[in-house]
Design an enzyme around this catalytic site. Structure first.
Site, short mmCIF file in Angstrom:
data_model
loop_
_atom_site.label_atom_id
_atom_site.label_comp_id
_atom_site.label_asym_id
_atom_site.label_seq_id
_atom_site.Cartn_x
_atom_site.Cartn_y
_atom_site.Cartn_z
N LYS A 136 0.81 -1.23 0.00
CA LYS A 136 0.00 0.00 0.00
C LYS A 136 0.84 1.28 0.00
O LYS A 136 0.39 2.33 -0.44
CB LYS A 136 -0.96 0.02 1.20
CG LYS A 136 -2.10 -0.98 1.10
CD LYS A 136 -3.32 -0.36 0.50
CE LYS A 136 -4.58 -1.21 0.51
NZ LYS A 136 -4.55 -2.56 0.97
N SER A 178 -8.81 1.50 8.24
CA SER A 178 -8.38 0.97 9.54
C SER A 178 -7.13 0.13 9.34
O SER A 178 -6.56 -0.40 10.27
CB SER A 178 -9.49 0.11 10.14
OG SER A 178 -9.85 -0.88 9.23
N GLU A 237 -9.70 -13.68 -3.98
CA GLU A 237 -10.38 -13.01 -2.89
C GLU A 237 -10.90 -14.02 -1.87
O GLU A 237 -10.94 -15.22 -2.14
CB GLU A 237 -11.51 -12.11 -3.42
CG GLU A 237 -12.59 -12.84 -4.17
CD GLU A 237 -13.59 -11.90 -4.84
OE1 GLU A 237 -13.55 -10.69 -4.59
OE2 GLU A 237 -14.41 -12.41 -5.60
N GLY A 297 -16.35 -13.45 0.65
CA GLY A 297 -16.72 -12.20 -0.03
C GLY A 297 -16.27 -12.21 -1.47
O GLY A 297 -15.31 -11.55 -1.82
N ASP A 307 -17.32 -10.88 -4.20
CA ASP A 307 -17.97 -9.87 -5.06
C ASP A 307 -17.20 -9.65 -6.36
O ASP A 307 -17.81 -9.41 -7.40
CB ASP A 307 -18.10 -8.54 -4.31
CG ASP A 307 -16.75 -7.98 -3.92
OD1 ASP A 307 -16.10 -8.56 -3.04
OD2 ASP A 307 -16.32 -6.97 -4.52
N SER A 324 1.12 -9.95 -0.44
CA SER A 324 0.79 -8.52 -0.41
C SER A 324 1.13 -7.80 0.89
O SER A 324 1.29 -6.58 0.88
CB SER A 324 -0.68 -8.32 -0.76
OG SER A 324 -1.50 -9.10 0.08
#
Ligand SMILES: *Cc1c(COP(=O)(O)O)cnc(C)c1O
Length: 322
Positions: A56, A81, A207, A211, A213, A307
Site C-alpha cells: 500500500k 483501519s 479473494e 466475499g 464480489d 501482499s
C-alpha cells in the site's frame, strides 16, 4: 461528473521512477519445498517486506508525490483501519505534508499507534452510526485536504502496479500469476504490468471465499456489491470493486478465484515454518490459490504476490494454533 481516465503501463513506469529511493525493491523468494510440492517453479514477490509492511505504501506515495504545492501545504486525508492508513501516513511524512486518517473507534490499538507514530492526526468515528466517507469528504472540504481513496484512484493503481513490474523485470515472463484482491488496486495495477511485460501470462485475482464480489462482478459484467464479508483476510473485506479498477480487471484478468480462511491459515503456517516469512491472512490469498491450481500449473513458471505482513504477533499465534 468527472470523466474516467484509466491508468496505463506508462503510468506504472512513471510511478516506479517516483518510488525510486523511497520504496524498497522487495525480494523475490523461491522455495525448493514449494516447487517440489506444486510441481512448478514458484516466485514469491515479498511485499510483506515493503516499508510499513505492505504494498500500500507504493500507491499512497505515488499519489501524494503528484500533489501540487497547494495540495501539499493543506495535506491529505484518508479513511482506513488498515494498511492504507499506515501507507498514507508514512508517505505524507516522507513528503513533508500533514496527514489526517479517519479510523473506526474500535480499530486495533497497534494500528492506531502505528499511524500516529508516522505523525498522522487520527480522527475516530463510530462505525455503526457514522459514515467514514462523509467524514472524510467533510474534512477535505473544511480544511482543503485532498482525499486519497485506498484503491479507486489512477495514481494509486499505477503505484500498486510497480510491484508486479519489478517481479517481471527480475524473473522474466511467467505462465501464471496469482494476486490478492480487495477493491482491485493491486490487481488492476498488476494487470497493467503483466499485459506489458508478460502478455501471455494467465492472471488470477484471489479473494476471500466469504466475499466473492469480484468473482461475481467479473462473471456478471457489472460491479456487484455485497455486505462486509466475515473473514480473517481483513485487507480484502471490501464490498465492491472500483470504477477504475473494474474495467481494467474485466479487460486484463483471466479469472477470479477464492480461498477459505482455513486455506489462508495453512499458508501462513507453511510460510512461517518453511520460508521464514510472516504473512498476514490477506497476504496469503495468492499462495492459497496457487496450491488449489496445482494440476493446472504443472511444470510452469508461476508468480505469487505476497501482499502484506501486518498481523499482531498474538493474533498470528492464535490463528496458526501454536
Ligand atoms: C489492501 C490490501 C489488499 C487488497 O488490495 P486492493 O488494492 O484493495 O485490492 C491485499 N492485501 C493486503 C495486505 C492489503 O493491505
Amino acid at each position: 461528473m468527472t470523466t474516467l481516465t484509466l491508468p496505463t503501463f506508462a503510468d506504472v513506469q512513471a510511478a516506479a521512477e517516483r518510488l525510486q529511493g523511497h520504496a524498497h525493491k522487495t525480494p523475490v523468494i523461491t522455495s525448493r519445498t514449494v516447487n517440489e510440492a506444486l510441481g512448478a517453479e514458484v516466485f514469491f514477490k515479498c511485499e510483506n517486506l515493503q516499508r510499513m509492511g505492505a504494498f500500500k505504501f507504493r500507491g499512497a506515495f505515488n499519489a501524494l508525490a503528484r500533489f501540487t504545492p497547494e495540495q501539499r501545504r493543506a495535506g491529505v486525508v484518508a479513511f482506513s483501519s488498515g494498511n492504507h492508513a499506515q501507507g498514507t501516513a508514512l508517505a505524507a511524512r516522507l513528503l513533508g505534508m500533514p496527514a489526517t486518517i479517519v479510523m473506526p473507534h474500535d480499530a486495533p490499538t497497534a494500528k492506531v499507534q502505528a499511524t500516529k507514530g508516522y505523525g498522522a492526526q487520527v480522527v475516530m468515528y463510530d462505525r455503526f452510526t457514522e459514515d467514514r466517507e462523509q467524514i472524510g469528504r467533510d474534512l477535505a472540504q473544511r480544511h482543503g485536504y485532498t482525499l486519497i481513496p485506498p484503491y479507486d484512484h489512477p495514481d494509486v493503481i499505477a503505484g500498486q502496479g510497480t510491484a508486479a513490474k519489478e517481479l517481471f523485470e527480475e524473473v522474466g515472463p511467467l505462465d501464471a500469476f496469482f494476486v490478492p484482491l480487495g477493491g482491485g488496486g493491486l490487481l488492476s495495477g498488476s494487470a497493467l504490468a503483466t499485459r506489458a511485460l508478460s502478455p501471455a501470462c494467465k492472471l488470477y485475482g484471489v479473494e476471500p471465499e466469504a466475499g466473492n464480489d469480484g468473482q461475481q462482478s467479473l462473471r456478471s459484467g457489472a460491479i456487484v456489491r455485497i455486505d462486509t464479508p466475515k473473514t480473517i483476510a481483513d485487507g480484502a473485506q471490501t464490498q465492491y470493486l472500483g470504477q477504475h479498477t473494474f474495467p481494467i480487471i474485466q479487460r486484463d484478468v483471466d479469472d477470479i478465484l477464492t480461498a477459505s480462511d482455513a486455506e489462508l491459515v495453512a499458508c501462513m503456517a507453511f510460510a512461517a515454518t518453511r520460508m521464514k516469512l510472516v504473512i498476514e491472512p490477506t497476504g496469503c490469498l495468492g499462495f492459497a490459490a496457487a496450491r488449489q491450481m496445482k494440476a493446472q500449473i504443472q511444470g510452469r513458471r508461476v508468480g505469487v504476490l505476497v501482499s502484506g505482513g501486518n498481523v499482531d504477533l498474538a493474533r498470528f499465534c492464535e490463528l496458526v494454533g501454536g
